[in-house]
Design a protein around this motif. Structure first.
Motif, PDB file in Angstrom:
ATOM      1  N   VAL A 275       0.856  -1.193   0.000  1.00 56.27           N
ATOM      2  CA  VAL A 275       0.000   0.000   0.000  1.00 56.27           C
ATOM      3  C   VAL A 275       0.887   1.236   0.000  1.00 56.27           C
ATOM      4  CG1 VAL A 275      -1.975  -1.094   1.131  1.00 56.27           C
ATOM      5  CG2 VAL A 275      -0.161  -0.087   2.527  1.00 56.27           C
ATOM      6  N   ALA A 276       0.465   2.251  -0.726  1.00 59.19           N
ATOM      7  CA  ALA A 276       1.229   3.504  -0.757  1.00 59.19           C
ATOM      8  C   ALA A 276       0.983   4.317   0.503  1.00 59.19           C
ATOM      9  CB  ALA A 276       0.845   4.303  -1.997  1.00 59.19           C
ATOM     10  N   ALA A 277      -0.282   4.378   0.934  1.00 56.85           N
ATOM     11  CA  ALA A 277      -0.651   5.093   2.161  1.00 56.85           C
ATOM     12  C   ALA A 277      -1.049   4.079   3.225  1.00 56.85           C
ATOM     13  CB  ALA A 277      -1.809   6.040   1.887  1.00 56.85           C
TER      14      ALA A 277
ATOM     15  N   LEU B 220       4.919  -0.940   9.988  1.00 60.26           N
ATOM     16  CA  LEU B 220       5.407  -1.044   8.607  1.00 60.26           C
ATOM     17  C   LEU B 220       6.069  -2.400   8.434  1.00 60.26           C
ATOM     18  CD1 LEU B 220       6.287   0.204   5.836  1.00 60.26           C
ATOM     19  CD2 LEU B 220       8.268   1.135   7.027  1.00 60.26           C
ATOM     20  N   ALA B 221       5.728  -3.116   7.352  1.00 59.06           N
ATOM     21  CA  ALA B 221       6.294  -4.452   7.142  1.00 59.06           C
ATOM     22  C   ALA B 221       6.673  -4.663   5.687  1.00 59.06           C
ATOM     23  CB  ALA B 221       5.299  -5.518   7.581  1.00 59.06           C
TER      24      ALA B 221
ATOM     25  N   PHE C 137       7.240   6.849   9.648  1.00 52.15           N
ATOM     26  CA  PHE C 137       7.412   6.254   8.322  1.00 52.15           C
ATOM     27  C   PHE C 137       8.589   6.887   7.574  1.00 52.15           C
ATOM     28  CE2 PHE C 137       2.825   5.333   9.083  1.00 52.15           C
ATOM     29  CZ  PHE C 137       2.919   3.951   9.065  1.00 52.15           C
ATOM     30  N   ARG C 138       8.762   8.187   7.731  1.00 56.78           N
ATOM     31  CA  ARG C 138       9.906   8.853   7.086  1.00 56.78           C
ATOM     32  C   ARG C 138      11.216   8.353   7.674  1.00 56.78           C
ATOM     33  NH1 ARG C 138       6.568  13.492   7.649  1.00 56.78           N
ATOM     34  NH2 ARG C 138       7.752  14.112   9.496  1.00 56.78           N
TER      35      ARG C 138
ATOM     36  N   TRP D  73       3.966  -2.773   3.433  1.00 57.26           N
ATOM     37  CA  TRP D  73       2.576  -2.623   3.876  1.00 57.26           C
ATOM     38  C   TRP D  73       2.586  -1.808   5.155  1.00 57.26           C
ATOM     39  CZ3 TRP D  73      -0.503  -3.977   8.088  1.00 57.26           C
ATOM     40  CH2 TRP D  73      -1.896  -3.945   7.875  1.00 57.26           C
ATOM     41  N   LYS D  74       1.675  -0.823   5.246  1.00 55.05           N
ATOM     42  CA  LYS D  74       1.691   0.116   6.366  1.00 55.05           C
ATOM     43  C   LYS D  74       0.334   0.148   7.062  1.00 55.05           C
ATOM     44  CE  LYS D  74       4.685   3.213   3.635  1.00 55.05           C
ATOM     45  NZ  LYS D  74       4.412   2.597   2.308  1.00 55.05           N
ATOM     46  N   LEU D  75       0.395   0.413   8.352  1.00 53.63           N
ATOM     47  CA  LEU D  75      -0.825   0.480   9.171  1.00 53.63           C
ATOM     48  C   LEU D  75      -0.662   1.563  10.226  1.00 53.63           C
ATOM     49  CD1 LEU D  75      -3.541  -0.808  10.322  1.00 53.63           C
ATOM     50  CD2 LEU D  75      -2.043  -2.195  11.773  1.00 53.63           C
ATOM     51  N   VAL D  76      -1.745   2.298  10.472  1.00 51.55           N
ATOM     52  CA  VAL D  76      -1.809   3.231  11.592  1.00 51.55           C
ATOM     53  C   VAL D  76      -3.078   2.956  12.352  1.00 51.55           C
ATOM     54  CG1 VAL D  76      -2.149   5.638  12.282  1.00 51.55           C
ATOM     55  CG2 VAL D  76      -0.423   5.082  10.573  1.00 51.55           C
TER      56      VAL D  76
END
Length: 269
Positions: A81-83, A100-101, A173-174, A260-263
């Motif tokens: 995923v981008a976002a 983040l994985a 993330f940065r 892949w990112k999650l918040v």
């Protein structure tokens, strides 16, 4: 959020209503005819272990050696995923989690590379801790983990996460992307390599003095002898990891486009 709470309530109810008879009925078919692996660890001898097994499990009628069903077959890493995927919680307004994985290979695809990837993950944690805790004071203990499956072919992942106020999620993330890029582009220092490897080797030696370690290592070895090779080689392979190995692992796995990112953030009130 409501759905998650409903599912949690259902699980609690199912656990509370569970009976010993239910467990007996569930495992009875396997005990009656399925393959059994016996692992014995502790203060004993080979002769005593053989005698104890022969008079108990060994006295059971002959059974099939066929493997049981494979659970989780076809497991795969989620699509990139981008976002970040957003989820909410109903807790404190100043608490959020960023995750983040990246996908990786299974353990047996290349045991040496798996050891190097674990060291690389340890170096990443050192750097992330220095940046987020010591420099920024954003969080006390950021997490970096690596899992390479010994069960499912082709499945593994690296992950980094942080618990902090919601406003700091984008910065996480940065920072992770910057550290990942540096690991890909520049060999780690000798000091970093030692700081990553030494605690892991020390913990391994301490673990080898416990029954729990050997129980975990030997379980499944009868069906998959590769587990024995992995146990015998772990210390030498971790010691042999070089800065070039770490960089190669970073170049192979820390690919931004595959992440892949999650918040998880507080719900609006």
């Amino acid at each position: 959020q409501a759905l998650a709470e409903q599912r949690a309530g259902t699980r609690r109810q199912e656990i509370a209503q569970a009976k010993l008879e239910d467990l007996k009925n569930a495992i009875a078919p396997a005990l009656a005819a399925g393959p059994i692996e016996v692992v014995i660890v502790g203060d004993t001898t080979i002769e005593k272990a053989i005698q104890a097994t022969a008079s108990t499990f060994g006295a059971l009628p002959p059974r099939s050696t066929a493997s049981g069903p494979v659970f989780g077959a076809g497991v795969s890493f989620p699509a990139p995923v981008a976002a970040p995927v957003i989820r909410t919680h109903g807790g404190r307004a100043d608490q959020a989690i960023a995750y983040l994985a990246w996908p990786a290979d299974d353990f047996f695809a290349d045991m040496r590379r798996a050891r190097a990837t674990q060291v690389m993950a340890d170096v990443m944690k050192l750097r992330l801790t220095a940046e987020l805790r010591e420099k920024q004071g954003a969080t006390y203990s950021p997490s970096v983990g690596y899992s390479a499956s010994q069960t499912w072919t082709g499945y593994g992942y690296l992950a980094a996460s942080m618990e902090a106020p919601p406003a700091l999620m984008d910065g996480f993330f940065r920072d992770v992307a910057k550290i990942a890029a540096d690991l890909r582009d520049t060999p780690v220092t000798a000091d970093e390599l030692a700081r990553a490897k030494t605690p892991r080797l020390d913990a391994l030696e301490k673990a080898k003095a416990t029954n729990e370690y050997w129980l975990g290592q030997l379980t499944g070895a009868q069906a998959d002898p590769r587990r024995l090779a992995a146990t015998r080689s772990v210390t030498a392979q971790v010691e042999a990891v070089t800065a070039a190995d770490v960089q190669a692992a970073a170049q192979r796995y820390l690919i931004d486009a595959k992440s892949w990112k999650l918040v998880v953030k507080p719900s609006a009130r």
